[in-house]
Each structure stands twice: as C-alpha cells, then as structure tokens.
Write an enzyme that holds these catalytic residues in place. Structure first.
Site: not given
Lengths: 434, 434
Positions: B134, B141, B241, B248, B265
């Site tokens: 990824d 972003h 995703d 995280q 995903t």
C-alpha cells in the site's frame, strides 16, 4: 533413542531427536519442483517413497503420497499437530527399530531410494509463503537500533513493552539458503542537509533472526488465544533479514521499512518442528509491565537455541570469522505471544505463513545480531579475527552464514545452515527522460 | 464502437469500451472456485465457453480453455500486454460485429452459456494475491493524517516529496466486495497518561483507495524502469483499506501500520484494464522538487477517475449518503512511479501482486477519503445528508460503498462496486492464566 537405520555423528545437526522437514530434489533434477523429505544424519528420507511402502498407512487424516509429493509443506502443515506428531513418531520407530516391517521391506530391496545423501540433493524453499511478517522482539536490538535511529531518549518507544511490535514484510523475495542476492539500489540521504541521492546501498547489513512457520491457521475475524497460537506453530528456521540501513533510514518514517528490506530474505531449508524443540523450552525474560491478559500464557515461553553468525570476507573466502554469538532465549516477546498478537485483530493466518522474530541480539557486544550494532552505525571497525580484515558493513561478494542448535544430552538439535552471498548491484536502466 | 450482442445502457459501468476481467461462479455454484469472465452491460461473458468456440484461436501464446478455467487471473496476467490487447480486441469484434463467425455459432445455438446475467453470478477475488503493498501517494491525505498523528510541523516527512512512500500490507485478509468484516480487537491507549487497554476498536475507518494489479513482473535483483513499470501493469480495482485508527496510532511507531490494517481490505471484483483507462490519462500534479531520474517518465502519468464513497448507516440501511467525492487525478505520485520505486531495490513483482494507492483525498473537505479526515480525528460530527444521523467513525452494521468511473463521450468506464459491512467484534477467548 538411537537411529539404527543410518549412522549419525554426535555433532550432526540431524539426529533422530530432530527430524526436520524440507523440500528437496535429487541434484540431477535440481530444476524439478521437489518433494518432501526429512533429514537424518547425512541422509534425506524420501517421504513419498516411505508413504508408498506404507509407513503412514495407519496415520489418520494423512494421504502421504499426495501430501509429500507436493513441492511445498503447506498441505502437511495444514493437517495439524496430531498428524505432525504421528508422522514424527512413525519415522522414529522406523529409524530405531531394526525389525520394523517397513525396514524389512527396505532391506529386502524395496526401498533403495528411501534415503538419499544430503550432499546429493538440492534444497528448495520449504513452503509457499503466503504472507511474511517480521517482529522486533529483542529488547537489546530494539534499544540499540532505536538509539542510533532516534537518539537515546526515543530508543524504545512507549508501545514496545506492551506489545510485540511487528510489520508486514515481502514474501516474494524470500529465498532458500545458498541463493546469492544483489546489493539493492535505492534512495538514501547521506548528508541530511542535502537532497537524497540514488545508487547502491553503502550500508548493507545482515540480521540474525529465526522464524516460525504457521501450521494450522485461523479464520478471518476470529482471534487466537496464546494457547491456540502455541498449538498452531509448525516449526522454525534460521533467517537472515538482509537490510540496507541507508535506504531504510531515509524511507521508514512513518510507514516502516520497505525497500531497505524487500530485496531479499534468506532462510534455512530445514524446518525444525516445535515438537523437536519442546525439550529446550526455557523461561523468557521477565516482562515488566505485565502484558495485557490476551498475551499471557502458561509455562515457559522461550527456547534455548544457540545461534552464530560467520562471515567469509571476499578478501579471503576460504576462511570464516565469527561475528555474533547469541541465543533465542534473550528474546523478550515469546513466539506464541507474537502469533496471538498478530491474530488478535482477526487477521487470518494460513498454513505456510512465516513470522520472523526480529534480530536476536543479546546483552553483550559479541551477541549483537547485526553489523549496524557491531560497528555502532559504522562508527567503528569490526575486526575479523586476527586476519587484519575489518568490516563496518557487508561488502560485495562477502558470504554470511547463520547456524544454530539446541544442546541435548549427547546430541544436538541443529538447523543446518542459512547462507547467502551478496553480489554487486545491478545497474538500473538509463531513464530515457532524465 | 457499439455492442450489438447485448444492449448496454448509457449509464452502465461496463460498455464495450471497458471489458473488465473477473472471476465468477454461477450463483447455483457459488462455492465453486470460479472461472474467468468479462463484464458487458448487465451480462458476464464466459471466456472458457468463448475459447471453446474458437474466439481466441488466433491469439498467439494463449491457451484460452486452460488459462480462463482457472479461478484466478494470474495466469492470464502473466502473458503480457500483447495477449491482453489481442483478447480485448477479439472480444470487441465479437461484441460489435453481427457477422462474426463465433456470433453465428452462438445464434445457431452453440453458445447458450456464453453470456450469463451479472445478477445471477457470484464474484470472487480476481487473483491469488501473492504480495500486497500500500502506498501513501496523495499529498492531501498524507498532510491531513500527518497533522493529526504528528502535529503541523511534522505532517509531511522530508522523504515524502522525494519518493512514493509505501509499506507491505497483509495479503491473506484481502476480500472481494460484499464480504462482511468483523470490527477488530486490539490494543489502544485512549489516555496517553495511562496504560493501554484492550478491546474492539473505537475509531474504525474506511479509506478510499484504488489499486493496480501487476501483470508481468520482474526477476529478483532486476529493477524496472518507469517505462517497464507502465508496461507491466494489468489493470485497476477500487479498494477500501479499512483502518482502526486507535490501534494504528498506538502501534505504528517505528515499523508502520500492522493490526490497524490487517483485519481486512475490500476490493471490487472487476479488474478494469490499463488499456481501457488509456484515454483517460491526465497530467499528474506538478512534482517539486523534481524526482530523481529513476522516477521520471514521459507523457501523462495520472488518470481522471471520479470516485465516490457512500455510507448506509445501520439506523436506516435503505438509504445511502454521500461521504466523499474525489478523483484519482489528485494523486501526487503516479502508479508507474510507485511500481518503479517498488522494484528499484530488485524486489521481484509477480503476476497478481496488488499495489494500493493510499487514500485518495482531494483539496477540499468534501474530497477527503476517510472519516479520520472528515471528522478531523473525531473532533467534529459528519452529518449524513439531512437525516439527522451523524458519524465520527464507522459503527457496527454500517455499510460502506465505493464506486468510480471515467466519463467518456456518451459512455462510462465504470468499476462496479466495492462494498463492505462492518459486523461487531468477536470476543477473544478468555485467557486461562489472566
């Protein structure tokens, strides 16, 4: 228990107490995809041939001819511990009992190809590795690297003592011992005040690791407990997680190592089963603070496995010099904690998935598991014995060899070798629009 | 060019200019592994049946019956662009030419099963995904998330404008559109002054992404140029995703996202080929500083693909509300740059490897591609139309749908749907030794 089928030297990696699984081809058929074998002494047992002779006829749930004809262990791994143990037991009985019915057949001429000299086979990757994950489970290594990458005050991040930090690695570039790898090209920024530059890595490193193969997995969305994780592990290999430190340092914030790692990872071809390692369990280091309940398990979580790294420098490739002596028991986070943590999100683990431990550094300098730590980020020369040769990082045509064993009473559970040579970087095609 | 084989509505995602590839089973055989088909209008063309009728008899290098009988596209992807284009052309001729010899056979009764209603098939993952990567290629972003995770001064790291930052993801948990996923459990630290806690994620998010499939790959140790990378890409899908922001945030330093991402995903099942997207290439955003030469390519590097995200909230699941409107053209790093960078270390890419773009956020709030950005890390409520319902993150039983299309002159190249529902977290078994 003694092997009476072939003679096994006391210092052999592969006594009857070991019986590691691997995928081999006779050297004359080195390009063929291979089949499943088990190492004993200096021989490989052909499990397809032994299946045909009926050795596993009474092992419920195993179609030996089909499962062992595959050029990967995944199908066998998926069968679970009762089958793994039954096969191990059947092999030990076959090897130790002169009157075993299959032994009679072999000596009667039906089993000429049952055992093949290890020196005459080509070993392959033991499994199709669907996903590869690497942990960071040695406190000493994490502290050492953290100090160099982020300074003393940020060496060990606040999360490190609460969870086994890990990241997803690249499965495609995992190779079997003996496969040479090219030095990677990439971006690095030797001078932080200037723009990055492109070219071959100037700080190429090895990492002394071990890795476990997942046997039975879990369904997507369904976590595993620590106990389930322990039951799901099939076995272990040695691993060299080659690392390009300059590429890694420039790229890794904020999403982790990428090109600094994915140019190649070497593993030893023989998978030593957790059953063979069971007698060598030892307590893992005391965990303070106590981990959250989902990471707690009963009994000893560590394994006493002696590990060594040697280098054959290009200047004198007929000599080996010791770089590192370490032990898996130094590892702060146990294997079963790593796996339970990995699956707690519901992430599905599949037979043949590989999980690396991260570099296994011990408390003393001689036990540091990477050149980065030994040369303290290239600040000092590492002398190779009294040869006069020194290293800060790995040079082209150097060979790195990892070996390991558990010391039993009169025998060793060994892992064979994990060897790799670094070749010069390949040139990147001239860009047409530079 | 017009399809005369079946009628295609002007707003259909799948006109004759598209012809995406996928793997399907007739619904009655939903559990069967599937075979390769191509979508046209509201029908699926069965490429095995068309191969048997000889449609690809003159396509060099293609054994259609064998390649299209597989429940994955990897074998077809490995054949390379000349074969992909020849198949596309053969299909367009078949669909548009009433006098095509295979059309004669079909109308003569030999091809009853050549076309099957889309509504009556089950779609599978289009490929066996060996490795999944990824990227993090949208400047908007990366800046937004960076600001929230690391503060304004460290939002965009120094490396970001020099290379397409990416990381290895988890391949095993990639699922086809329509597969429900359980909310992940994990560690998080809601109060930085206290110890971490364990439980279901409280900050579950979507990420609007697209992803490309690698067609032809490269050998380990051999980099690809930008031109080679462009030639190697097979096609694209929509991707969600899913991300657990609290897991995280606690885990990702220093080795990147792990359990915050690997619980699932979702991708759309139809792979739109790069050939179908070719007319929609546009310039990518100006890159300043100019990237290093190995990342430079000729011609337009971007694609003009309109993207939307809708939510069906659990409180009123018969209504959809728009969350995001964005476009792939906002992406700073081009797909071909991502792939060339990925392989520059010598990392080997294989047919069926998947590379995500990272969240595709645009410059305005309405184009932010995640709840994290829309709710600015949960600081503000996001209103769903005038329903009175609001969201900061995704709640149990919410459904997220991503859709996308290129607008042609009188037709659309659409991607179908990428849909997923979040189910409640499963309980983790009570640890025996807590």
């Amino acid at each position: 228990m003694e092997c009476t089928f072939v003679s096994v030297a006391p210092e052999s990696d592969f006594p009857i107490q070991n019986l590691p699984f691997g995928v081999f081809s006779p050297s004359a058929l080195a390009d063929s995809p291979g089949r499943v074998g088990v190492a004993i002494g200096d021989q490989v047992l052909d499990l397809v041939a032994l299946s045909q002779l009926g050795l596993f006829a009474h092992t419920a749930g195993l179609d030996g001819v089909s499962v062992f004809s595959k050029p990967y262990l995944n199908d066998f791994m998926a069968l679970g511990r009762p089958v793994w143990r039954a096969v191990r037991q059947a092999l030990q009985e076959f090897l130790s009992n002169d009157r075993h019915p299959v032994r009679q057949q072999v000596s009667g001429g039906n089993g000429a190809a049952v055992a093949i000299a290890l020196s005459s086979v080509t070993m392959h990757l033991p499994a199709k590795i669907g996903d590869y994950t690497d942990f960071y489970a040695s406190r000493e290594h994490a502290s050492n690297v953290g100090m160099m990458f982020r300074g003393k005050d940020n060496a060990l991040m606040p999360n490190w003592t609460h969870l086994p930090v890990g990241y997803h690695g690249r499965a495609s570039s995992i190779v079997a011992s003996g496969t040479a790898l090219h030095r990677p090209n990439g971006q690095r920024r030797p001078d932080p005040a200037k723009a990055p530059v492109f070219g071959p890595s100037a700080r190429l490193d090895y990492e002394l690791e071990m890795a476990f193969f997942v046997g039975t997995g879990n369904e997507l969305g369904t976590p595993m407990t620590v106990e389930q994780a322990e039951a799901a592990m099939f076995g272990m290999v040695l691993m060299n997680d080659w690392s390009a430190r300059d590429i890694q340092a420039w790229e890794y914030v904020p999403l982790g190592p990428f090109l600094g790692k994915n140019f190649g990872t070497t593993i030893s071809p023989w998978v030593v089963t957790m059953d063979a390692l069971e007698p060598f369990r030892v307590a893992q280091p005391t965990q303070d603070p106590e981990p959250l309940p989902y990471l707690l398990g009963a009994g000893a979580g560590g394994y006493d496995i002696n590990l060594e790294v040697h280098i054959k420098p290009h200047e004198c490739s007929d000599k080996s010099f010791l770089l590192t002596q370490s032990n898996l028991k130094y590892m702060y986070w146990a294997l079963r904690q790593q796996l339970a943590h990995h699956a707690v999100s519901g992430c599905n683990m599949r037979p043949g998935d590989l999980c690396g431990t991260g570099t296994i550094s011990g408390p003393t300098e001689g036990s540091f598991g990477s050149m980065l730590e030994l040369s303290w980020s290239g600040q000092r020369d590492v002398a190779l014995g009294d040869s006069g040769i020194t290293r800060k990082f790995i040079e082209d045509r150097d060979v790195i060899k990892i070996s390991g064993y558990c010391q039993g009473n009169g025998f060793r559970i060994g892992f064979g070798e994990c060897v790799g040579q670094i070749l010069p970087a390949k040139q990147v095609g001239p860009p047409k629009h530079a």
